[in-house]
Design a protein around this motif. Structure first.
Motif, PDB file in Angstrom:
ATOM      1  N   GLY A 114      -5.281  26.164  44.487  1.00 14.20           N
ATOM      2  CA  GLY A 114      -6.120  26.090  45.674  1.00 14.20           C
ATOM      3  C   GLY A 114      -5.913  24.810  46.447  1.00 14.20           C
ATOM      4  N   ALA A 115      -6.478  24.798  47.639  1.00 11.45           N
ATOM      5  CA  ALA A 115      -6.410  23.616  48.488  1.00 11.45           C
ATOM      6  C   ALA A 115      -7.642  22.759  48.266  1.00 11.45           C
ATOM      7  CB  ALA A 115      -6.317  24.033  49.951  1.00 11.45           C
ATOM      8  N   LEU A 116      -7.464  21.470  48.410  1.00  7.32           N
ATOM      9  CA  LEU A 116      -8.608  20.557  48.315  1.00  7.32           C
ATOM     10  C   LEU A 116      -9.310  20.504  49.669  1.00  7.32           C
ATOM     11  CD1 LEU A 116      -7.838  17.615  49.849  1.00  7.32           C
ATOM     12  CD2 LEU A 116      -6.207  17.600  47.967  1.00  7.32           C
ATOM     13  N   SER A 117     -10.523  19.963  49.673  1.00  5.26           N
ATOM     14  CA  SER A 117     -11.289  19.941  50.916  1.00  5.26           C
ATOM     15  C   SER A 117     -12.163  18.699  50.991  1.00  5.26           C
ATOM     16  CB  SER A 117     -12.158  21.195  51.044  1.00  5.26           C
ATOM     17  OG  SER A 117     -13.103  21.248  49.983  1.00  5.26           O
ATOM     18  N   ASN A 118     -12.648  18.427  52.191  1.00 10.33           N
ATOM     19  CA  ASN A 118     -13.591  17.343  52.431  1.00 10.33           C
ATOM     20  C   ASN A 118     -14.977  17.810  52.001  1.00 10.33           C
ATOM     21  OD1 ASN A 118     -15.139  15.196  53.504  1.00 10.33           O
ATOM     22  ND2 ASN A 118     -15.219  16.182  55.519  1.00 10.33           N
ATOM     23  N   SER A 119     -15.590  17.099  51.050  1.00  8.49           N
ATOM     24  CA  SER A 119     -16.888  17.510  50.524  1.00  8.49           C
ATOM     25  C   SER A 119     -18.015  16.587  50.977  1.00  8.49           C
ATOM     26  CB  SER A 119     -16.846  17.555  48.995  1.00  8.49           C
ATOM     27  OG  SER A 119     -16.570  16.273  48.449  1.00  8.49           O
ATOM     28  N   ALA A 120     -17.786  15.789  52.017  1.00 11.10           N
ATOM     29  CA  ALA A 120     -18.790  14.810  52.445  1.00 11.10           C
ATOM     30  C   ALA A 120     -19.994  15.451  53.121  1.00 11.10           C
ATOM     31  CB  ALA A 120     -18.152  13.780  53.375  1.00 11.10           C
ATOM     32  N   GLY A 121     -19.860  16.676  53.607  1.00  8.16           N
ATOM     33  CA  GLY A 121     -20.984  17.343  54.251  1.00  8.16           C
ATOM     34  C   GLY A 121     -21.183  16.888  55.687  1.00  8.16           C
ATOM     35  N   SER A 122     -22.390  17.072  56.200  1.00  3.89           N
ATOM     36  CA  SER A 122     -22.673  16.732  57.593  1.00  3.89           C
ATOM     37  C   SER A 122     -22.780  15.220  57.768  1.00  3.89           C
ATOM     38  CB  SER A 122     -23.968  17.392  58.054  1.00  3.89           C
ATOM     39  OG  SER A 122     -25.064  16.930  57.284  1.00  3.89           O
ATOM     40  N   PHE A 123     -22.432  14.773  58.970  1.00  2.00           N
ATOM     41  CA  PHE A 123     -22.502  13.345  59.291  1.00  2.00           C
ATOM     42  C   PHE A 123     -23.459  13.150  60.464  1.00  2.00           C
ATOM     43  CE2 PHE A 123     -21.108   9.465  61.447  1.00  2.00           C
ATOM     44  CZ  PHE A 123     -21.173   8.571  60.381  1.00  2.00           C
ATOM     45  N   PRO A 124     -24.529  12.362  60.282  1.00  2.00           N
ATOM     46  CA  PRO A 124     -25.504  12.174  61.355  1.00  2.00           C
ATOM     47  C   PRO A 124     -25.140  11.000  62.260  1.00  2.00           C
ATOM     48  CG  PRO A 124     -26.324  11.165  59.356  1.00  2.00           C
ATOM     49  CD  PRO A 124     -24.990  11.774  59.019  1.00  2.00           C
ATOM     50  N   SER A 125     -25.510  11.095  63.503  1.00  2.00           N
ATOM     51  CA  SER A 125     -25.401   9.969  64.431  1.00  2.00           C
ATOM     52  C   SER A 125     -26.511  10.095  65.459  1.00  2.00           C
ATOM     53  CB  SER A 125     -24.026   9.922  65.107  1.00  2.00           C
ATOM     54  OG  SER A 125     -23.808  11.077  65.886  1.00  2.00           O
ATOM     55  N   THR A 197     -17.546   4.879  57.373  1.00  3.52           N
ATOM     56  CA  THR A 197     -17.389   3.984  58.512  1.00  3.52           C
ATOM     57  C   THR A 197     -18.588   4.098  59.434  1.00  3.52           C
ATOM     58  OG1 THR A 197     -15.000   4.316  58.421  1.00  3.52           O
ATOM     59  CG2 THR A 197     -15.882   3.296  60.403  1.00  3.52           C
ATOM     60  N   THR A 198     -19.091   2.954  59.884  1.00  3.07           N
ATOM     61  CA  THR A 198     -20.198   2.914  60.842  1.00  3.07           C
ATOM     62  C   THR A 198     -19.790   2.057  62.029  1.00  3.07           C
ATOM     63  OG1 THR A 198     -21.855   3.138  59.092  1.00  3.07           O
ATOM     64  CG2 THR A 198     -22.595   2.266  61.214  1.00  3.07           C
ATOM     65  N   ILE A 199     -19.949   2.612  63.225  1.00  2.00           N
ATOM     66  CA  ILE A 199     -19.752   1.851  64.465  1.00  2.00           C
ATOM     67  C   ILE A 199     -20.993   2.064  65.331  1.00  2.00           C
ATOM     68  CG2 ILE A 199     -18.413   1.562  66.569  1.00  2.00           C
ATOM     69  CD1 ILE A 199     -15.974   2.433  65.158  1.00  2.00           C
ATOM     70  N   VAL A 200     -21.531   0.978  65.864  1.00  2.00           N
ATOM     71  CA  VAL A 200     -22.661   1.053  66.786  1.00  2.00           C
ATOM     72  C   VAL A 200     -22.361   0.161  67.981  1.00  2.00           C
ATOM     73  CG1 VAL A 200     -25.130   0.672  67.110  1.00  2.00           C
ATOM     74  CG2 VAL A 200     -24.281   1.490  64.903  1.00  2.00           C
ATOM     75  N   TYR A 201     -22.678   0.665  69.183  1.00  2.00           N
ATOM     76  CA  TYR A 201     -22.487  -0.092  70.411  1.00  2.00           C
ATOM     77  C   TYR A 201     -23.841  -0.450  71.029  1.00  2.00           C
ATOM     78  CZ  TYR A 201     -17.651   1.632  70.343  1.00  2.00           C
ATOM     79  OH  TYR A 201     -16.366   1.932  69.994  1.00  2.00           O
ATOM     80  N   PRO A 202     -24.447  -1.587  70.729  1.00  2.00           N
ATOM     81  CA  PRO A 202     -25.593  -2.065  71.515  1.00  2.00           C
ATOM     82  C   PRO A 202     -25.117  -2.366  72.936  1.00  2.00           C
ATOM     83  CG  PRO A 202     -25.442  -3.199  69.401  1.00  2.00           C
ATOM     84  CD  PRO A 202     -24.149  -2.473  69.591  1.00  2.00           C
ATOM     85  N   PHE A 224     -20.470  -3.254  66.672  1.00  2.00           N
ATOM     86  CA  PHE A 224     -20.809  -3.429  65.263  1.00  2.00           C
ATOM     87  C   PHE A 224     -19.924  -2.506  64.452  1.00  2.00           C
ATOM     88  CE2 PHE A 224     -22.944  -1.983  61.444  1.00  2.00           C
ATOM     89  CZ  PHE A 224     -23.298  -3.178  60.835  1.00  2.00           C
ATOM     90  N   PHE A 225     -19.226  -3.081  63.471  1.00  2.00           N
ATOM     91  CA  PHE A 225     -18.250  -2.314  62.687  1.00  2.00           C
ATOM     92  C   PHE A 225     -18.457  -2.589  61.211  1.00  2.00           C
ATOM     93  CE2 PHE A 225     -14.234  -2.098  60.396  1.00  2.00           C
ATOM     94  CZ  PHE A 225     -13.702  -0.883  60.792  1.00  2.00           C
ATOM     95  N   ASP A 226     -18.530  -1.519  60.419  1.00  2.00           N
ATOM     96  CA  ASP A 226     -18.681  -1.641  58.972  1.00  2.00           C
ATOM     97  C   ASP A 226     -17.913  -0.485  58.344  1.00  2.00           C
ATOM     98  OD1 ASP A 226     -20.783  -2.980  56.783  1.00  2.00           O
ATOM     99  OD2 ASP A 226     -20.166  -0.949  56.286  1.00  2.00           O
ATOM    100  N   ALA A 227     -17.045  -0.790  57.376  1.00  2.00           N
ATOM    101  CA  ALA A 227     -16.217   0.276  56.812  1.00  2.00           C
ATOM    102  C   ALA A 227     -15.898   0.003  55.351  1.00  2.00           C
ATOM    103  CB  ALA A 227     -14.927   0.424  57.607  1.00  2.00           C
ATOM    104  N   THR A 228     -15.838   1.090  54.583  1.00  2.00           N
ATOM    105  CA  THR A 228     -15.386   1.050  53.196  1.00  2.00           C
ATOM    106  C   THR A 228     -14.397   2.188  52.993  1.00  2.00           C
ATOM    107  OG1 THR A 228     -17.482   0.131  52.411  1.00  2.00           O
ATOM    108  CG2 THR A 228     -16.078   1.209  50.778  1.00  2.00           C
ATOM    109  N   MET A 229     -13.234   1.881  52.440  1.00  2.00           N
ATOM    110  CA  MET A 229     -12.197   2.877  52.210  1.00  2.00           C
ATOM    111  C   MET A 229     -11.653   2.739  50.795  1.00  2.00           C
ATOM    112  SD  MET A 229     -11.932   1.451  55.454  1.00  2.00           S
ATOM    113  CE  MET A 229     -12.227   2.090  57.095  1.00  2.00           C
ATOM    114  N   GLN A 230     -11.271   3.860  50.208  1.00  2.00           N
ATOM    115  CA  GLN A 230     -10.744   3.846  48.847  1.00  2.00           C
ATOM    116  C   GLN A 230      -9.581   4.819  48.732  1.00  2.00           C
ATOM    117  OE1 GLN A 230     -12.765   5.834  45.335  1.00  2.00           O
ATOM    118  NE2 GLN A 230     -13.158   3.691  44.806  1.00  2.00           N
TER     119      GLN A 230
END
Length: 526
Positions: A114-125, A197-202, A224-230
């Motif tokens: 089978g193929a793998l998939s993104n399991s992160a679900g919905s992303f709110p903004s 990843t989080t980006i916000v523009y005040p 405003f930038f904040d990110a974590t990657m693995q």
């Protein structure tokens, strides 16, 4: 062992930080999204601070807008083995021999089911802004304050490989049975495991209306930038472990000749050599903005345009590395964990023309152009990170540079609105919207990867507004379809800690990615 050069985690530095060209879901704001983003020549709510701040100048009185959105990015990837070539030096000349293409995900003569998939679900903004416009004789002046995040999906989670001791067979030097082998359970691990990843523009915006037919505006924005990657990288040393690849399947492998040894196929990848890198960063103070113009040359025609200049993200943070099983046989320690990431962000231009067909119906055509050629590479600079292995001199991590070769992108958006000519009790206004969009990709086919699961796409949007005394509610729903990408000549490579190893291709396969976006906003005008 040399653990310090070109780890593969650098390939996924910005999975959700980019701005459009396929990295965003259709557009910001419930009203604009309902029109598929055809909003530059309308911009008649506080989301004008992002689209075209000149539109604020035509908004009178106080406006308050609060919105929320949920985005889903359905991603699937089935890794396949593409053609590869063996090269070696003969009498001072390089001789290359093409191999027979392995046309499946065969691994140890067993199928990947089978193929793998993104399991992160919905992303709110969300989006929040308040504006106020007042008259100055025959002119007008408006000011707005707001904050928002780009409508990008900021969380991706793919299968995580099981590197636990319980899954490792020290006698064979391999992981588990077929069902627990990281090559099968997480074949994408060299491109990405997880990212947030989080980006916000005040934003502060000002707009001036010279008359009823022309206005200009500007938004001043803090980033405003904040990110974590693995992700994982292959921590082998050619000189010490070249014999792993010196066999009949690798006739060009010579441990004494740089970049001749390395895994060519999934079956050659030994997860016992996988190290996992986690980069966590916070951006330095950075500023950008939006300049806009709006004109009404004819009573039925509105024109609008805006431009945002490019800017650079410089983010500082920590680089943590979980060493592989093989490192336990060669005791290794790591001193230091500080690093800096640098990425150039592109400029963006919007242009729109809106025709008022009647008092109740308008149609708009917009185009955007984005200078993604500026994002030609990602640069990570470690600060005094040193790897100490028994019996070897200390190795200091050097700057990492990953070439991406992105290209400029453009889009076309057609949308409109129909104000229903009837009312019902307590409903002051009702509007229906619809739109279509097409957008090209900034990512060439050969650089397709799960880290940036966006490319050319088609989208359809619908929306509705219901106004009651004191406020109105707007909702929109968008679907974005992307064609399946079959990649057989990928240039996405899983990198190794030793630059002497030959880079190995990890991006061949079948990619599917589609977006769904739902937005809801409440606006009060007083």
């Amino acid at each position: 062992m040399n653990w310090t050069r070109s780890p593969a985690f650098l390939l996924a530095m910005l999975p959700a930080t980019a701005l459009a060209a396929g990295f965003e879901v259709p557009d910001l704001g419930a009203q604009a999204s309902g029109r598929a983003g055809a909003f530059t020549a309308l911009a008649d709510d506080p989301t004008a601070i992002a689209y075209n701040p000149a539109g604020l100048a035509f908004q009178k009185g106080a406006n308050l807008l609060l919105e929320g959105s949920l985005a889903w990015n359905a991603v699937s990837f089935r890794r396949r083995e593409g053609p590869y070539t063996y090269c070696k030096t003969v009498n001072g000349s390089e001789v290359c021999t093409p191999s027979v293409t392995a046309d499946s995900v065969a691994l140890s003569k067993q199928p990947n089911d089978g193929a793998l998939s993104n399991s992160a679900g919905s992303f709110p903004s969300g989006f929040a802004a308040a504006s106020y416009g007042f008259e100055l004789g025959g002119s007008g002046l408006s000011v707005a304050l707001g904050a928002y995040g780009p409508p990008a999906v900021g969380h991706y989670k793919y299968p995580s490989p099981d590197y636990s001791d319980a899954n490792f067979d020290p006698n064979k030097g391999t992981y588990g049975q077929f069902s627990a082998d990281p090559r099968v359970t997480a074949p994408q691990r060299y491109a990405q495991i997880e990212s947030r990843t989080t980006i916000v523009y005040p934003t502060l915006s000002l707009a001036y209306r010279h008359s009823d037919w022309i206005a200009a505006g500007a938004s001043f924005q803090y980033v405003f930038f904040d990110a974590t990657m693995q992700q994982a990288f292959f921590a082998a040393n050619q000189l010490f472990f070249g014999d792993l690849f010196k066999n009949s399947s690798h006739p060009g492998c010579d441990p004494n000749v740089p970049q001749t040894c390395g895994p060519d196929r999934m079956s050659d990848e030994n997860p016992a050599f996988d190290a996992v890198a986690t980069l966590s960063t916070r951006g330095r103070p950075t500023f950008t903005g939006v300049l806009g113009l709006m004109a009404r040359p004819l009573s039925w025609l509105w024109l609008g345009g805006s431009v945002r200049p490019g800017y650079k993200v410089v983010a500082d943070g920590t680089l943590k590395i979980d060493l592989p099983q093989i490192a336990k046989r060669f005791p290794t320690t790591i001193d230091g964990d500080q690093a800096t990431m640098e990425v150039n962000m592109p400029w963006q231009a919007r242009l729109g023309a809106r025709v008022q067909l009647s008092d109740n119906v308008d149609v708009e055509l917009d185009g955007t152009y984005e200078g993604w050629h500026s994002v030609d590479r990602f640069v990570i600079t470690p600060h005094d990170i040193t790897f100490n292995t028994a019996g070897l001199p200390p190795q200091t991590a050097e700057p990492f540079i990953v070439e991406k070769h992105w290209v400029d992108a453009w889009s076309a958006r057609l949308g409109g609105q129909w104000r229903l000519p009837w009312t019902v009790p307590l409903v002051e206004t009702a509007k229906l919207r619809a739109g279509l969009l097409y957008q090209t990709s900034a990512i060439p086919l050969q650089y397709t990867s799960v880290d940036f699961p966006s490319w050319e796409h088609f989208g359809e949007s619908v929306g509705v507004t219901v106004g009651v005394p004191a406020f109105e509610v707007t909702a929109s729903f968008s679907l974005v379809q992307q064609p399946t990408r079959e990649v057989t000549d990928s240039k996405v490579t899983g990198m190794a800690s030793d630059p002497q190893l030959k880079p190995f291709v990890v991006g061949n396969g079948t990619y599917n990615s589609n977006y769904t976006l739902a937005q809801l906003g409440v606006r009060s005008i007083f």
